[in-house]
Design a protein around this motif. Structure first.
Motif, short mmCIF file in Angstrom:
data_model
loop_
_atom_site.label_atom_id
_atom_site.label_comp_id
_atom_site.label_asym_id
_atom_site.label_seq_id
_atom_site.Cartn_x
_atom_site.Cartn_y
_atom_site.Cartn_z
N LYS A 1 -23.21 -20.64 -24.44
CA LYS A 1 -21.85 -20.47 -24.93
C LYS A 1 -21.38 -19.02 -24.80
O LYS A 1 -20.20 -18.77 -24.68
N ALA A 2 -22.28 -18.07 -24.86
CA ALA A 2 -21.90 -16.66 -24.84
C ALA A 2 -22.08 -16.01 -23.46
O ALA A 2 -21.95 -14.82 -23.34
N VAL A 3 -22.36 -16.80 -22.45
CA VAL A 3 -22.56 -16.25 -21.11
C VAL A 3 -21.20 -15.86 -20.53
O VAL A 3 -20.26 -16.65 -20.57
N PRO A 4 -21.05 -14.64 -20.00
CA PRO A 4 -19.76 -14.25 -19.42
C PRO A 4 -19.39 -15.13 -18.23
O PRO A 4 -20.25 -15.58 -17.48
N SER A 5 -18.10 -15.35 -18.08
CA SER A 5 -17.60 -16.11 -16.93
C SER A 5 -17.78 -15.26 -15.67
O SER A 5 -17.90 -14.03 -15.75
N PRO A 6 -17.77 -15.89 -14.50
CA PRO A 6 -17.84 -15.10 -13.26
C PRO A 6 -16.67 -14.11 -13.21
O PRO A 6 -15.55 -14.44 -13.61
N ARG A 7 -16.95 -12.88 -12.76
CA ARG A 7 -15.93 -11.84 -12.73
C ARG A 7 -16.31 -10.76 -11.75
O ARG A 7 -17.44 -10.67 -11.32
N PHE A 8 -15.34 -9.92 -11.42
CA PHE A 8 -15.60 -8.73 -10.61
C PHE A 8 -14.90 -7.56 -11.30
O PHE A 8 -14.05 -7.75 -12.17
N GLY A 9 -15.28 -6.37 -10.92
CA GLY A 9 -14.65 -5.18 -11.48
C GLY A 9 -15.03 -4.89 -12.92
O GLY A 9 -14.37 -4.09 -13.59
N HIS A 10 -16.08 -5.53 -13.41
CA HIS A 10 -16.54 -5.25 -14.76
C HIS A 10 -17.35 -3.96 -14.77
O HIS A 10 -17.69 -3.41 -13.72
N SER A 11 -17.66 -3.46 -15.95
CA SER A 11 -18.51 -2.28 -16.06
C SER A 11 -19.72 -2.64 -16.91
O SER A 11 -19.66 -3.55 -17.73
N ALA A 12 -20.81 -1.92 -16.69
CA ALA A 12 -22.04 -2.22 -17.41
C ALA A 12 -22.80 -0.94 -17.69
O ALA A 12 -22.72 0.03 -16.94
N ALA A 13 -23.53 -0.95 -18.80
CA ALA A 13 -24.39 0.17 -19.18
C ALA A 13 -25.60 -0.38 -19.92
O ALA A 13 -25.49 -1.36 -20.66
N VAL A 14 -26.75 0.24 -19.70
CA VAL A 14 -27.99 -0.17 -20.35
C VAL A 14 -28.36 0.87 -21.40
O VAL A 14 -28.29 2.08 -21.15
N HIS A 15 -28.73 0.37 -22.58
CA HIS A 15 -29.20 1.22 -23.67
C HIS A 15 -30.40 0.52 -24.28
O HIS A 15 -30.27 -0.57 -24.85
N GLY A 16 -31.57 1.15 -24.16
CA GLY A 16 -32.79 0.51 -24.66
C GLY A 16 -33.03 -0.80 -23.94
O GLY A 16 -33.07 -0.86 -22.72
N HIS A 17 -33.19 -1.89 -24.71
CA HIS A 17 -33.41 -3.21 -24.10
C HIS A 17 -32.14 -4.05 -24.08
O HIS A 17 -32.20 -5.29 -24.00
N GLN A 18 -30.97 -3.39 -24.12
CA GLN A 18 -29.71 -4.12 -24.09
C GLN A 18 -28.83 -3.64 -22.93
O GLN A 18 -28.76 -2.45 -22.65
N MET A 19 -28.16 -4.61 -22.28
CA MET A 19 -27.18 -4.28 -21.25
C MET A 19 -25.82 -4.74 -21.75
O MET A 19 -25.63 -5.91 -22.10
N PHE A 20 -24.87 -3.81 -21.79
CA PHE A 20 -23.52 -4.08 -22.23
C PHE A 20 -22.65 -4.31 -21.00
O PHE A 20 -22.72 -3.55 -20.04
N VAL A 21 -21.80 -5.34 -21.04
CA VAL A 21 -20.90 -5.67 -19.93
C VAL A 21 -19.50 -5.78 -20.52
O VAL A 21 -19.27 -6.57 -21.44
N PHE A 22 -18.56 -4.99 -19.96
CA PHE A 22 -17.20 -4.98 -20.48
C PHE A 22 -16.19 -5.33 -19.39
O PHE A 22 -16.30 -4.87 -18.25
N GLY A 23 -15.17 -6.10 -19.80
CA GLY A 23 -14.00 -6.33 -18.97
C GLY A 23 -14.28 -7.04 -17.67
O GLY A 23 -15.16 -7.88 -17.55
N GLY A 24 -13.50 -6.66 -16.67
CA GLY A 24 -13.59 -7.30 -15.38
C GLY A 24 -12.40 -8.22 -15.16
O GLY A 24 -11.50 -8.34 -15.99
N MET A 25 -12.41 -8.87 -14.01
CA MET A 25 -11.29 -9.70 -13.61
C MET A 25 -11.81 -11.02 -13.08
O MET A 25 -12.76 -11.05 -12.31
#
Length: 85
Positions: free
Chosen positions: A5-29
């Motif tokens: 249920k929480a899996v992001p939809s397919p997208r492009f132009g998103h941004s991502a950053a890794v901190h410790g054992h977590q990867m953050f994914v923001f925005g996109g189109m």
């Protein structure tokens, strides 16, 4: 991932950053720009959609970084040729 249920939809132009054992994914189109912020636990491979009290405007082509435990969002476009400051 088990948490479908929480899996992001397919997208492009998103941004991502890794901190410790977590990867953050923001925005996109996909069809429209997004302002969703997801986190993937790199140990359990589970996604979560984070709720932001004051989410930034929808955008793609931005950049995120994590510094001192704070996620920083920079730039991007709201729609084609509409930059955000």
């Amino acid at each position: 991932p088990e948490n479908q249920k929480a899996v992001p939809s397919p997208r492009f132009g998103h941004s991502a950053a890794v901190h410790g054992h977590q990867m953050f994914v923001f925005g996109g189109m996909n069809k429209v720009a997004s302002n969703e912020l997801y986190v993937l636990d790199l140990e359990t491979h589970r996604w979560s959609l984070l709720n932001c009290h004051y989410p930034p405007p929808r955008r793609f082509g931005s950049d995120i970084m994590i510094r001192g435990g704070t996620l920083i969002l920079v730039g991007g476009l709201y729609e084609k040729d509409a930059p955000l400051n």
